[in-house]
Design a protein around this motif. Structure first.
Motif, PDB file in Angstrom:
ATOM      1  N   LEU A 164       5.532   6.530   0.105  1.00  0.00           N
ATOM      2  CA  LEU A 164       5.867   5.106   0.105  1.00  0.00           C
ATOM      3  C   LEU A 164       6.099   4.584   1.516  1.00  0.00           C
ATOM      4  CD1 LEU A 164       8.483   5.046  -2.811  1.00  0.00           C
ATOM      5  CD2 LEU A 164       6.028   4.661  -2.960  1.00  0.00           C
ATOM      6  N   PHE A 165       5.843   5.444   2.515  1.00  0.00           N
ATOM      7  CA  PHE A 165       6.202   5.125   3.887  1.00  0.00           C
ATOM      8  C   PHE A 165       5.086   5.555   4.833  1.00  0.00           C
ATOM      9  CE2 PHE A 165       9.890   6.241   1.319  1.00  0.00           C
ATOM     10  CZ  PHE A 165      10.645   5.083   1.407  1.00  0.00           C
ATOM     11  N   PRO A 166       5.225   5.270   6.124  1.00  0.00           N
ATOM     12  CA  PRO A 166       4.210   5.686   7.102  1.00  0.00           C
ATOM     13  C   PRO A 166       4.061   7.202   7.153  1.00  0.00           C
ATOM     14  CG  PRO A 166       5.627   3.991   8.040  1.00  0.00           C
ATOM     15  CD  PRO A 166       6.254   4.403   6.750  1.00  0.00           C
ATOM     16  N   PRO A 167       2.988   7.702   7.799  1.00  0.00           N
ATOM     17  CA  PRO A 167       2.779   9.155   7.912  1.00  0.00           C
ATOM     18  C   PRO A 167       3.977   9.870   8.537  1.00  0.00           C
ATOM     19  CG  PRO A 167       0.815   7.974   8.588  1.00  0.00           C
ATOM     20  CD  PRO A 167       1.875   6.935   8.385  1.00  0.00           C
ATOM     21  N   LEU A 168       4.075  11.171   8.232  1.00  0.00           N
ATOM     22  CA  LEU A 168       5.144  12.044   8.709  1.00  0.00           C
ATOM     23  C   LEU A 168       6.493  11.698   8.088  1.00  0.00           C
ATOM     24  CD1 LEU A 168       4.204  12.311  12.497  1.00  0.00           C
ATOM     25  CD2 LEU A 168       3.460  13.759  10.587  1.00  0.00           C
ATOM     26  N   SER A 169       6.455  11.058   6.926  1.00  0.00           N
ATOM     27  CA  SER A 169       7.671  10.761   6.181  1.00  0.00           C
ATOM     28  C   SER A 169       7.688  11.598   4.905  1.00  0.00           C
ATOM     29  CB  SER A 169       7.726   9.263   5.838  1.00  0.00           C
ATOM     30  OG  SER A 169       6.616   8.904   5.033  1.00  0.00           O
ATOM     31  N   PRO A 170       8.824  11.672   4.212  1.00  0.00           N
ATOM     32  CA  PRO A 170       8.885  12.443   2.968  1.00  0.00           C
ATOM     33  C   PRO A 170       7.822  11.992   1.972  1.00  0.00           C
ATOM     34  CG  PRO A 170      11.093  11.876   3.676  1.00  0.00           C
ATOM     35  CD  PRO A 170      10.153  11.153   4.596  1.00  0.00           C
ATOM     36  N   SER A 171       7.248  12.944   1.269  1.00  0.00           N
ATOM     37  CA  SER A 171       6.144  12.656   0.350  1.00  0.00           C
ATOM     38  C   SER A 171       6.628  12.544  -1.084  1.00  0.00           C
ATOM     39  CB  SER A 171       5.077  13.744   0.461  1.00  0.00           C
ATOM     40  OG  SER A 171       5.627  15.002   0.126  1.00  0.00           O
ATOM     41  N   LEU A 172       5.816  11.893  -1.893  1.00  0.00           N
ATOM     42  CA  LEU A 172       6.061  11.796  -3.321  1.00  0.00           C
ATOM     43  C   LEU A 172       5.442  12.990  -4.035  1.00  0.00           C
ATOM     44  CD1 LEU A 172       5.150   8.056  -4.017  1.00  0.00           C
ATOM     45  CD2 LEU A 172       7.444   9.033  -4.043  1.00  0.00           C
ATOM     46  N   PRO A 173       5.978  13.365  -5.179  1.00  0.00           N
ATOM     47  CA  PRO A 173       5.284  14.344  -6.011  1.00  0.00           C
ATOM     48  C   PRO A 173       4.048  13.698  -6.639  1.00  0.00           C
ATOM     49  CG  PRO A 173       7.217  13.488  -7.141  1.00  0.00           C
ATOM     50  CD  PRO A 173       7.264  12.932  -5.748  1.00  0.00           C
ATOM     51  N   ASP A 174       3.109  14.517  -7.048  1.00  0.00           N
ATOM     52  CA  ASP A 174       1.944  13.987  -7.738  1.00  0.00           C
ATOM     53  C   ASP A 174       2.391  13.324  -9.040  1.00  0.00           C
ATOM     54  OD1 ASP A 174      -0.790  13.476  -8.123  1.00  0.00           O
ATOM     55  OD2 ASP A 174      -0.954  15.230  -9.446  1.00  0.00           O
ATOM     56  N   PHE A 175       1.740  12.252  -9.427  1.00  0.00           N
ATOM     57  CA  PHE A 175       2.157  11.531 -10.628  1.00  0.00           C
ATOM     58  C   PHE A 175       0.957  10.921 -11.334  1.00  0.00           C
ATOM     59  CE2 PHE A 175       2.085   8.321  -7.290  1.00  0.00           C
ATOM     60  CZ  PHE A 175       1.475   7.237  -7.907  1.00  0.00           C
ATOM     61  N   SER A 176       1.132  10.686 -12.613  1.00  0.00           N
ATOM     62  CA  SER A 176       0.174   9.872 -13.361  1.00  0.00           C
ATOM     63  C   SER A 176       0.722   8.458 -13.513  1.00  0.00           C
ATOM     64  CB  SER A 176      -0.114  10.490 -14.733  1.00  0.00           C
ATOM     65  OG  SER A 176       1.093  10.634 -15.484  1.00  0.00           O
ATOM     66  N   THR A 177       2.040   8.350 -13.740  1.00  0.00           N
ATOM     67  CA  THR A 177       2.708   7.050 -13.795  1.00  0.00           C
ATOM     68  C   THR A 177       3.995   7.122 -12.985  1.00  0.00           C
ATOM     69  OG1 THR A 177       3.781   7.672 -15.882  1.00  0.00           O
ATOM     70  CG2 THR A 177       1.753   6.358 -16.030  1.00  0.00           C
ATOM     71  N   ILE A 212       1.770  -0.886  -0.172  1.00  0.00           N
ATOM     72  CA  ILE A 212       0.623  -0.730   0.732  1.00  0.00           C
ATOM     73  C   ILE A 212       0.551   0.706   1.243  1.00  0.00           C
ATOM     74  CG2 ILE A 212      -0.377  -1.469   2.928  1.00  0.00           C
ATOM     75  CD1 ILE A 212       0.865  -4.223   2.427  1.00  0.00           C
ATOM     76  N   HIS A 213       1.682   1.268   1.629  1.00  0.00           N
ATOM     77  CA  HIS A 213       1.685   2.654   2.106  1.00  0.00           C
ATOM     78  C   HIS A 213       1.261   3.619   1.001  1.00  0.00           C
ATOM     79  CE1 HIS A 213       3.163   2.079   6.141  1.00  0.00           C
ATOM     80  NE2 HIS A 213       4.196   1.366   5.711  1.00  0.00           N
ATOM     81  N   LEU A 214       1.652   3.346  -0.226  1.00  0.00           N
ATOM     82  CA  LEU A 214       1.233   4.205  -1.328  1.00  0.00           C
ATOM     83  C   LEU A 214      -0.282   4.145  -1.499  1.00  0.00           C
ATOM     84  CD1 LEU A 214       1.830   6.086  -3.667  1.00  0.00           C
ATOM     85  CD2 LEU A 214       2.319   4.082  -5.096  1.00  0.00           C
ATOM     86  N   CYS A 215      -0.855   2.949  -1.404  1.00  0.00           N
ATOM     87  CA  CYS A 215      -2.312   2.804  -1.494  1.00  0.00           C
ATOM     88  C   CYS A 215      -3.015   3.561  -0.370  1.00  0.00           C
ATOM     89  CB  CYS A 215      -2.701   1.330  -1.457  1.00  0.00           C
ATOM     90  SG  CYS A 215      -2.244   0.384  -2.925  1.00  0.00           S
ATOM     91  N   LEU A 216      -2.519   3.411   0.839  1.00  0.00           N
ATOM     92  CA  LEU A 216      -3.139   4.090   1.987  1.00  0.00           C
ATOM     93  C   LEU A 216      -3.110   5.609   1.821  1.00  0.00           C
ATOM     94  CD1 LEU A 216      -1.755   1.989   4.989  1.00  0.00           C
ATOM     95  CD2 LEU A 216      -4.120   2.110   4.217  1.00  0.00           C
ATOM     96  N   SER A 217      -1.946   6.149   1.457  1.00  0.00           N
ATOM     97  CA  SER A 217      -1.837   7.600   1.316  1.00  0.00           C
ATOM     98  C   SER A 217      -2.689   8.103   0.149  1.00  0.00           C
ATOM     99  CB  SER A 217      -0.368   8.000   1.123  1.00  0.00           C
ATOM    100  OG  SER A 217       0.183   7.435  -0.058  1.00  0.00           O
ATOM    101  N   HIS A 218      -2.800   7.306  -0.892  1.00  0.00           N
ATOM    102  CA  HIS A 218      -3.633   7.679  -2.048  1.00  0.00           C
ATOM    103  C   HIS A 218      -5.106   7.764  -1.661  1.00  0.00           C
ATOM    104  CE1 HIS A 218      -5.298   7.586  -6.141  1.00  0.00           C
ATOM    105  NE2 HIS A 218      -6.074   6.608  -5.714  1.00  0.00           N
ATOM    106  N   LEU A 219      -5.598   6.758  -0.957  1.00  0.00           N
ATOM    107  CA  LEU A 219      -7.009   6.749  -0.555  1.00  0.00           C
ATOM    108  C   LEU A 219      -7.307   7.852   0.455  1.00  0.00           C
ATOM    109  CD1 LEU A 219      -7.499   2.881  -0.241  1.00  0.00           C
ATOM    110  CD2 LEU A 219      -8.369   4.363  -2.063  1.00  0.00           C
ATOM    111  N   GLN A 220      -6.376   8.105   1.359  1.00  0.00           N
ATOM    112  CA  GLN A 220      -6.565   9.188   2.323  1.00  0.00           C
ATOM    113  C   GLN A 220      -6.554  10.549   1.627  1.00  0.00           C
ATOM    114  OE1 GLN A 220      -3.319   7.984   4.905  1.00  0.00           O
ATOM    115  NE2 GLN A 220      -4.759   7.413   6.519  1.00  0.00           N
TER     116      GLN A 220
END
Length: 323
Positions: free
Chosen positions: A5-18, A31-39
């Motif tokens: 949910l944040f810029p790179p080098l920040s704590p990550s989320l677990p994988d999720f379906s919802t 926006i950060h979630l979208c960016l990390s998802h596409l990357q």
């Protein structure tokens, strides 16, 4: 790159379906979630040795475009200010579609027009339908509680089922948009961000109907009339939680730190910084409400370097060790 949910080098989320995020989340988190998802999907293609596939993310914002832009400008994410026009970041930002639905009627129209592909739907033209090609692999619904607040007051006709219907309609639309995709890498993920959900209480039946019922029963049980409306209201947040695999609640760390009886303390080395936030992520078993796993995050939002274009200091994230 892991989901975040944040810029790179920040704590990550677990994988999720919802995923449900409620509370005072940073305005740029979707926006950060979208960016990390596409990357993450691009790295999946590279590691699998498969051809790169164009993918998209979709944000449906339940607010006026101008108001949302003002929130983003006021927050002024320093990392986005620096990197939004550079290389891969600019490319991935161009793959994020944002649709604004300030009213329930506009949202219904959008959902009815969305289509995953011209070819799959028998040649609809773009003028007839809103075609998303390729279909989004991540769909985010942002702040639907706005529909139920009129300057902070609940509208008389709103009910709990109205909120749930909106969420489930968008969730169903997300699955429909990816229904023709066979690749596991393009599975659809759904996230709900709602900053007001934690304090939203909605009646089971419309208040207008409650008044009629109360009037009819006035002679039978006069003592219960004064509390009936309050008792019939339900905490929307608790019921919505059950529809999501992961639920995150963001709060200011100076308030309760998830313990209403305990006083929240700040690490001494961070005392000079600005607002502190704390998020607890809970994973539910089969969406049934039984807590089986928790993830904690704590961060500060401080002034960054001065923006050369606006002359204002952007917002920078600084992380504290989670307990």
């Amino acid at each position: 790159m892991p989901l975040s949910l944040f810029p790179p080098l920040s704590p990550s989320l677990p994988d999720f379906s919802t995923l449900l995020i409620k509370g005072e989340y940073p305005p740029t988190s979707p926006i950060h979630l979208c960016l990390s998802h596409l990357q993450e999907l691009q790295l999946f293609d590279i590691e699998a040795g498969s051809p790169y596939e164009m993918r998209k993310a979709l944000i449906i914002c339940c607010d006026e475009e101008r108001r949302m832009v003002d929130k983003l400008q006021l927050f002024d994410d320093e990392w986005l200010n620096i990197n939004a026009g550079l290389g891969d970041v600019a490319h991935f930002l161009s793959r994020i579609d944002i649709l604004y639905a300030p009213t329930v009627q506009r949202l219904s129209a959008i959902l009815s027009l969305l289509r995953p592909s011209v070819t799959l739907m028998g040649g609809y033209s773009n003028a007839e339908k809103m075609v998303l090609d390729p279909p989004p692999s991540l769909v985010i619904l942002q702040d639907p509680s706005n529909y139920f607040m009129d300057e902070g007051l609940l509208a008389e006709a709103d009910t709990l089922s109205d909120y749930l219907t909106i969420v489930l309609d968008v969730m169903s639309c997300a699955k429909y948009l990816c229904s023709g995709q066979s690749s596991q890498a393009t599975r659809v993920q759904f996230a709900l961000f709602d900053s007001k959900l934690g304090g939203l209480r909605l009646p089971i039946v419309p208040k207008i109907q409650e008044e009629v019922v109360s009037h009819r029963n006035e002679e039978e049980d006069n003592s219960s009339d004064s509390t009936k409306s309050t008792e019939d209201e339900e905490d929307a947040s608790m019921l919505v939680d059950g529809y999501f695999e992961w639920v995150g609640r963001v709060k200011n760390v100076y308030t309760s730190r998830y313990d209403d009886d305990a006083e929240a303390m700040s690490p001494p080395e961070l005392e000079d910084l600005h607002s502190t936030h704390y998020m607890k992520l809970i994973r539910h078993r089969a969406y049934g409400g039984l807590e089986v796993e928790s993830v904690y995050m704590e961060w500060r939002q401080e002034d960054g370097d001065e923006n050369v274009w606006t002359g204002q200091s952007g917002t920078r994230f600084r992380w504290a060790a989670a307990e």
